[in-house]
Design an enzyme around this catalytic site. Structure first.
Site, PDB file in Angstrom:
ATOM      1  N   ASP A 107       0.817  -1.206   0.000  1.00  0.00           N
ATOM      2  CA  ASP A 107       0.000   0.000   0.000  1.00  0.00           C
ATOM      3  C   ASP A 107       0.853   1.259   0.000  1.00  0.00           C
ATOM      4  O   ASP A 107       2.054   1.224   0.299  1.00  0.00           O
ATOM      5  CB  ASP A 107      -0.945   0.012   1.198  1.00  0.00           C
ATOM      6  CG  ASP A 107      -0.209  -0.037   2.534  1.00  0.00           C
ATOM      7  OD1 ASP A 107       0.740  -0.827   2.646  1.00  0.00           O
ATOM      8  OD2 ASP A 107      -0.589   0.711   3.464  1.00  0.00           O
ATOM      9  N   HIS A 131       4.863  10.501   2.453  1.00  0.00           N
ATOM     10  CA  HIS A 131       3.529  10.831   2.983  1.00  0.00           C
ATOM     11  C   HIS A 131       3.092  12.235   2.604  1.00  0.00           C
ATOM     12  O   HIS A 131       2.148  12.767   3.183  1.00  0.00           O
ATOM     13  CB  HIS A 131       3.446  10.646   4.500  1.00  0.00           C
ATOM     14  CG  HIS A 131       3.701   9.253   4.968  1.00  0.00           C
ATOM     15  ND1 HIS A 131       3.429   8.836   6.265  1.00  0.00           N
ATOM     16  CD2 HIS A 131       4.184   8.168   4.331  1.00  0.00           C
ATOM     17  CE1 HIS A 131       3.752   7.566   6.396  1.00  0.00           C
ATOM     18  NE2 HIS A 131       4.219   7.135   5.232  1.00  0.00           N
ATOM     19  N   GLU A 150       0.071  -1.392   5.543  1.00  0.00           N
ATOM     20  CA  GLU A 150       1.071  -0.989   6.527  1.00  0.00           C
ATOM     21  C   GLU A 150       0.815   0.428   7.032  1.00  0.00           C
ATOM     22  O   GLU A 150       0.997   0.731   8.208  1.00  0.00           O
ATOM     23  CB  GLU A 150       2.471  -1.070   5.900  1.00  0.00           C
ATOM     24  CG  GLU A 150       3.616  -0.863   6.878  1.00  0.00           C
ATOM     25  CD  GLU A 150       4.095   0.582   6.968  1.00  0.00           C
ATOM     26  OE1 GLU A 150       4.944   0.870   7.824  1.00  0.00           O
ATOM     27  OE2 GLU A 150       3.607   1.429   6.173  1.00  0.00           O
ATOM     28  N   GLU A 151       0.353   1.295   6.135  1.00  0.00           N
ATOM     29  CA  GLU A 151       0.302   2.713   6.442  1.00  0.00           C
ATOM     30  C   GLU A 151      -0.845   3.110   7.367  1.00  0.00           C
ATOM     31  O   GLU A 151      -0.783   4.145   8.017  1.00  0.00           O
ATOM     32  CB  GLU A 151       0.202   3.527   5.143  1.00  0.00           C
ATOM     33  CG  GLU A 151       1.380   3.350   4.181  1.00  0.00           C
ATOM     34  CD  GLU A 151       2.664   3.998   4.684  1.00  0.00           C
ATOM     35  OE1 GLU A 151       2.684   4.481   5.827  1.00  0.00           O
ATOM     36  OE2 GLU A 151       3.638   4.007   3.922  1.00  0.00           O
TER      37      GLU A 151
END
Length: 486
Positions: free
Chosen positions: A79, A458, A146-147
């Site tokens: 992801d 991000h 994961e995020e």
């Protein structure tokens, strides 16, 4: 299509990375990329498994003469963080990432690039596909989500993987080896809001804090960047006292692990104070710009007239909400004594928004010291409980404690020194690598993390350094050649 990417070295890695940019893969929406990776493994004729939560495991046998080497698990997450500039039209569930070469970097047009962790995934795919590498038994572990919660790592079952060494490829500075990371915890805040009808004699406005850099709430939390939510509530706290401002709605931040870049509020003030209110916004913008002149050069705090809302927060609800979020801890709480320069404990006020009769908030707490993380959670809970909010904590995950006797650490130090004439830096990271969770499921694993140089993950400014990707790849290839025997 940016054809320059296909000319970059190593071409095998960049080919796979570009393919990943063309597949929408925001967290919790990974079906297309899971199918893509499964199809990739099966076309290579390799054993390919999808576990019950969606993680993909692909096994590749050792090359001839390397069968007695320890098994290596190459690990990355599928992801990516979906962040874009407010003026960029992009649907992360449908649209491909517009990646392109910009000098020494690869970046994206107005969105996150997904080098976190697309480069690591692409490297594992290149190893699986290669016919000219020397390596022992390989397992590629591609985790999901994961995020936004490490769902894949949480859901991984013991007994599925056979390797002895985990090489996580989710770090973001070439020339550094990571041997530890912080644990994390989500704080979920909920206010009950009572409303009043919008009174007459008021002028309505939309406030907007924009232009901030944002960034990774672990990696970038020590850089002194502004938090748009904190700036907005700082102004509201003062405007409530000075102008009797009434709040109708709040919307700030987007993701739990991203420093908020934008925050908005619809408010109203007595019409006789409207001009003075507009002037106050300009004055606060000057204050914010002066305070963050070096870290936030494009910061903007704007006000524009808006349609009058039907309802506003009642005075008691508003007072509690404004004071609680204004007072909420944010940023670095403590630096590490054991590793100078490393953040030990931090918190990111990541999201605040109103919806119906509720206002919701979310913080992500991080610490390499579990007791410090717990104490920070208690402090945040105390603030919001005093304000009458509900608060609960979930999504907790452990840190990864460094192992000074790690065999793979010594191997990679020696390999890097032989290749580049220097010992790589050994570090821990103030971010949530999956190694802590994975090591809990497979306690026998000897673990390490490394990667190329990625900046501003991000955020829409995310970019990966081209030369570092080549060094990262060459280092990985040589490491696999030097894995010790069982």
């Amino acid at each position: 299509m940016n054809k320059e990417i296909f000319k970059l070295e190593p071409q095998a890695l960049w080919k796979h990375f570009y393919s990943l940019t063309q597949i929408p893969r925001p967290s919790k929406k990974e079906k297309a990329v899971i199918d893509f990776v499964v199809d990739f493994g099966k076309k290579l004729g390799l054993e390919t498994i999808v576990d019950e939560v969606g993680n993909v495991i692909i096994r590749k046998p050792a090359t001839p003469g390397m069968e007695n080497r320890k098994g290596v698990v190459l690990q990355g997450h599928l992801d990516m963080v979906p962040q874009k500039n407010s003026d960029k039209v992009h649907d992360f569930e449908k649209d491909p990432i517009e990646a392109y070469v910009d000098g020494e970097w690869v970046t994206a047009n107005g969105t996150t690039l997904g080098a976190d962790n697309g480069i690591g995934v692409a490297a594992a795919m290149a190893v699986l596909e290669a016919t000219d590498l020397q390596h022992g038994p390989i397992e590629a572990l591609f985790t999901i989500d994961e995020e936004t919660g490490m769902t894949g790592a949480f859901g991984l079952k013991p007994g599925l993987l056979q390797g002895d060494i985990l090489i996580n490829m989710d770090s973001e500075d070439e020339g550094e080896l990571y041997v530890g990371c912080a644990g994390g915890l989500d704080a979920n805040i909920e206010f009950e809001v009572k409303h009043d009808k919008m009174p007459s004699g008021f002028t309505s406005y939309k406030l907007a804090v924009t232009g901030l850099k944002g960034g990774h709430s672990g990696m970038d939390i020590s850089l002194g960047r502004a938090n748009s939510i904190k700036l907005l509530f700082r102004f509201l706290y003062n405007a409530e006292k000075d102008f009797g401002v009434k709040v109708a709605s709040i919307d700030g931040g987007s993701l739990r692990n991203a420093i908020p870049r934008e925050a908005f509020a619809v408010v109203a003030v007595p019409s006789e104070k409207a001009a003075e209110f507009e002037k106050a916004v300009s004055e606060f913008e000057k204050i914010f710009k002066a305070e963050f002149a070096l870290t936030e050069p494009t910061l903007a705090f704007n006000v524009e007239k808006a349609d009058s809302p039907e309802m506003i927060f009642d005075s008691e609800s508003q007072s509690k909400i404004v004071r609680a979020f204004f007072g909420c801890p944010n940023g670095v709480v403590r630096m590490s004594d054991a590793m100078p320069g490393l953040v030990e404990t931090s918190t990111n006020l990541a999201r605040v928004y109103s919806e119906g009769d509720k206002v919701y908030g979310q913080c992500l707490l991080r610490s390499s010291v579990d007791s410090a993380k717990d104490a920070l959670a208690q402090k945040i809970a105390a603030i919001f409980e005093l304000a009458g909010a509900k608060i609960d904590f979930d999504g907790g995950y452990p840190g990864w404690k460094p192992n000074p006797d790690s065999v793979i650490l010594k191997v990679m130090q020696n390999v890097y020194n032989d290749m580049y004439g220097k010992i790589p830096e050994i570090k821990a990271i103030h971010a949530g690598l999956e190694c802590g969770l994975l090591g809990g499921v497979y306690p026998n694993w000897d673990m390490i993390s490394f990667g190329p140089t990625i900046r501003f993950p991000h955020s829409p400014d995310e970019k990966v350094h081209i030369e570092s990707v080549k060094k990262f790849w060459d280092f990985l290839v040589e490491t696999l050649k030097n894995i010790p025997e069982k």
